[in-house]
Design a protein around this motif. Structure first.
Motif, PDB file in Angstrom:
ATOM      1  N   SER A  72       0.844  -1.190   0.000  1.00  0.00           N
ATOM      2  CA  SER A  72       0.000   0.000   0.000  1.00  0.00           C
ATOM      3  C   SER A  72       0.877   1.237   0.000  1.00  0.00           C
ATOM      4  O   SER A  72       2.045   1.192   0.396  1.00  0.00           O
ATOM      5  CB  SER A  72      -0.890   0.005   1.250  1.00  0.00           C
ATOM      6  OG  SER A  72      -1.817  -1.051   1.190  1.00  0.00           O
ATOM      7  N   GLY A  73       0.305   2.343  -0.422  1.00  0.00           N
ATOM      8  CA  GLY A  73       1.037   3.601  -0.429  1.00  0.00           C
ATOM      9  C   GLY A  73       1.520   3.962   0.965  1.00  0.00           C
ATOM     10  O   GLY A  73       0.787   3.813   1.947  1.00  0.00           O
ATOM     11  N   GLN A  74       2.751   4.408   1.027  1.00  0.00           N
ATOM     12  CA  GLN A  74       3.344   4.849   2.292  1.00  0.00           C
ATOM     13  C   GLN A  74       3.485   6.360   2.273  1.00  0.00           C
ATOM     14  O   GLN A  74       3.858   6.948   1.258  1.00  0.00           O
ATOM     15  CB  GLN A  74       4.716   4.200   2.505  1.00  0.00           C
ATOM     16  CG  GLN A  74       4.660   2.731   2.829  1.00  0.00           C
ATOM     17  CD  GLN A  74       4.075   2.484   4.211  1.00  0.00           C
ATOM     18  OE1 GLN A  74       4.363   3.184   5.167  1.00  0.00           O
ATOM     19  NE2 GLN A  74       3.244   1.462   4.308  1.00  0.00           N
ATOM     20  N   VAL A  75       3.177   6.958   3.400  1.00  0.00           N
ATOM     21  CA  VAL A  75       3.376   8.389   3.599  1.00  0.00           C
ATOM     22  C   VAL A  75       4.451   8.565   4.670  1.00  0.00           C
ATOM     23  O   VAL A  75       4.831   7.601   5.336  1.00  0.00           O
ATOM     24  CB  VAL A  75       2.055   9.095   3.977  1.00  0.00           C
ATOM     25  CG1 VAL A  75       1.045   9.006   2.828  1.00  0.00           C
ATOM     26  CG2 VAL A  75       1.469   8.553   5.256  1.00  0.00           C
ATOM     27  N   PRO A  76       4.973   9.788   4.847  1.00  0.00           N
ATOM     28  CA  PRO A  76       6.116   9.984   5.739  1.00  0.00           C
ATOM     29  C   PRO A  76       5.778  10.047   7.230  1.00  0.00           C
ATOM     30  O   PRO A  76       6.126  10.994   7.932  1.00  0.00           O
ATOM     31  CB  PRO A  76       6.723  11.293   5.247  1.00  0.00           C
ATOM     32  CG  PRO A  76       5.568  12.048   4.707  1.00  0.00           C
ATOM     33  CD  PRO A  76       4.684  10.998   4.084  1.00  0.00           C
ATOM     34  N   ILE A  77       5.128   9.010   7.726  1.00  0.00           N
ATOM     35  CA  ILE A  77       4.870   8.908   9.160  1.00  0.00           C
ATOM     36  C   ILE A  77       5.998   8.100   9.784  1.00  0.00           C
ATOM     37  O   ILE A  77       6.316   7.007   9.321  1.00  0.00           O
ATOM     38  CB  ILE A  77       3.515   8.232   9.453  1.00  0.00           C
ATOM     39  CG1 ILE A  77       2.367   9.079   8.909  1.00  0.00           C
ATOM     40  CG2 ILE A  77       3.353   7.972  10.953  1.00  0.00           C
ATOM     41  CD1 ILE A  77       1.003   8.415   9.009  1.00  0.00           C
ATOM     42  N   ASN A  78       6.602   8.645  10.821  1.00  0.00           N
ATOM     43  CA  ASN A  78       7.626   7.922  11.577  1.00  0.00           C
ATOM     44  C   ASN A  78       6.895   6.908  12.453  1.00  0.00           C
ATOM     45  O   ASN A  78       6.103   7.303  13.308  1.00  0.00           O
ATOM     46  CB  ASN A  78       8.431   8.903  12.423  1.00  0.00           C
ATOM     47  CG  ASN A  78       9.504   8.225  13.230  1.00  0.00           C
ATOM     48  OD1 ASN A  78       9.299   7.164  13.805  1.00  0.00           O
ATOM     49  ND2 ASN A  78      10.659   8.853  13.282  1.00  0.00           N
ATOM     50  N   PRO A  79       7.127   5.602  12.259  1.00  0.00           N
ATOM     51  CA  PRO A  79       6.371   4.603  13.021  1.00  0.00           C
ATOM     52  C   PRO A  79       6.697   4.603  14.509  1.00  0.00           C
ATOM     53  O   PRO A  79       5.885   4.151  15.319  1.00  0.00           O
ATOM     54  CB  PRO A  79       6.759   3.276  12.369  1.00  0.00           C
ATOM     55  CG  PRO A  79       8.081   3.535  11.739  1.00  0.00           C
ATOM     56  CD  PRO A  79       8.079   4.975  11.340  1.00  0.00           C
ATOM     57  N   THR A  80       7.850   5.115  14.894  1.00  0.00           N
ATOM     58  CA  THR A  80       8.235   5.156  16.310  1.00  0.00           C
ATOM     59  C   THR A  80       7.470   6.233  17.059  1.00  0.00           C
ATOM     60  O   THR A  80       6.963   6.010  18.158  1.00  0.00           O
ATOM     61  CB  THR A  80       9.753   5.410  16.446  1.00  0.00           C
ATOM     62  OG1 THR A  80      10.441   4.386  15.727  1.00  0.00           O
ATOM     63  CG2 THR A  80      10.193   5.378  17.895  1.00  0.00           C
ATOM     64  N   THR A  81       7.347   7.404  16.431  1.00  0.00           N
ATOM     65  CA  THR A  81       6.700   8.541  17.101  1.00  0.00           C
ATOM     66  C   THR A  81       5.257   8.742  16.683  1.00  0.00           C
ATOM     67  O   THR A  81       4.495   9.408  17.383  1.00  0.00           O
ATOM     68  CB  THR A  81       7.463   9.842  16.789  1.00  0.00           C
ATOM     69  OG1 THR A  81       7.346  10.123  15.385  1.00  0.00           O
ATOM     70  CG2 THR A  81       8.923   9.741  17.188  1.00  0.00           C
ATOM     71  N   GLY A  82       4.897   8.212  15.512  1.00  0.00           N
ATOM     72  CA  GLY A  82       3.565   8.446  14.972  1.00  0.00           C
ATOM     73  C   GLY A  82       3.418   9.827  14.355  1.00  0.00           C
ATOM     74  O   GLY A  82       2.336  10.199  13.912  1.00  0.00           O
TER      75      GLY A  82
END
Length: 126
Positions: free
Chosen positions: A30-40
């Protein structure tokens, strides 16, 4: 048979979809956007940093499924402004060594969470 791919090393879906689906050697990301998975949090300090975060998110999903960038056969890049193309392309290109995947870049009016770039991919491994 299809297998749903999920990792906490990439952002959780923000809607009714999976991070990726594997079927018959193909992996549909799926399309990814620039969300940092650690901080949200969104990474939006620059378009280059946005793109790096998107590519790191793609990498995390690939790794969870047992794939890597060399397995990607098709990429779609969505941009809110084509004037960002050169900077996105520079960062994007740094994640590939050779045998680049097929790709298109599409200008769109808007993207989720107001980001400037979203990238989806299809990978294949025999």
């Amino acid at each position: 048979m299809k297998k749903i791919i999920t990792t906490d090393q990439a952002p959780a879906p923000i809607g009714p979809y999976s991070q990726a689906v594997a079927v018959n050697g193909f992996l549909f990301l799926s399309g990814q956007v620039p969300i940092n998975p650690t901080t949200g949090e969104l990474e939006q300090s620059s378009i280059k940093e946005e793109t790096r975060q998107v590519m790191r998110n793609i990498n995390a999903v690939l790794l969870e499924a047992g794939y890597d960038f060399s397995h990607i056969v098709k990429i779609t890049i969505f941009l809110t402004d084509m004037s960002l193309f050169d900077e996105v392309n520079e960062v994007y290109g740094s994640f590939f060594k050779n045998n680049f995947p097929a790709r298109e870049t599409v200008a769109v009016k808007g993207l989720p969470k107001g980001v400037n770039v979203e990238i989806s991919a299809t990978a294949y491994k025999a």
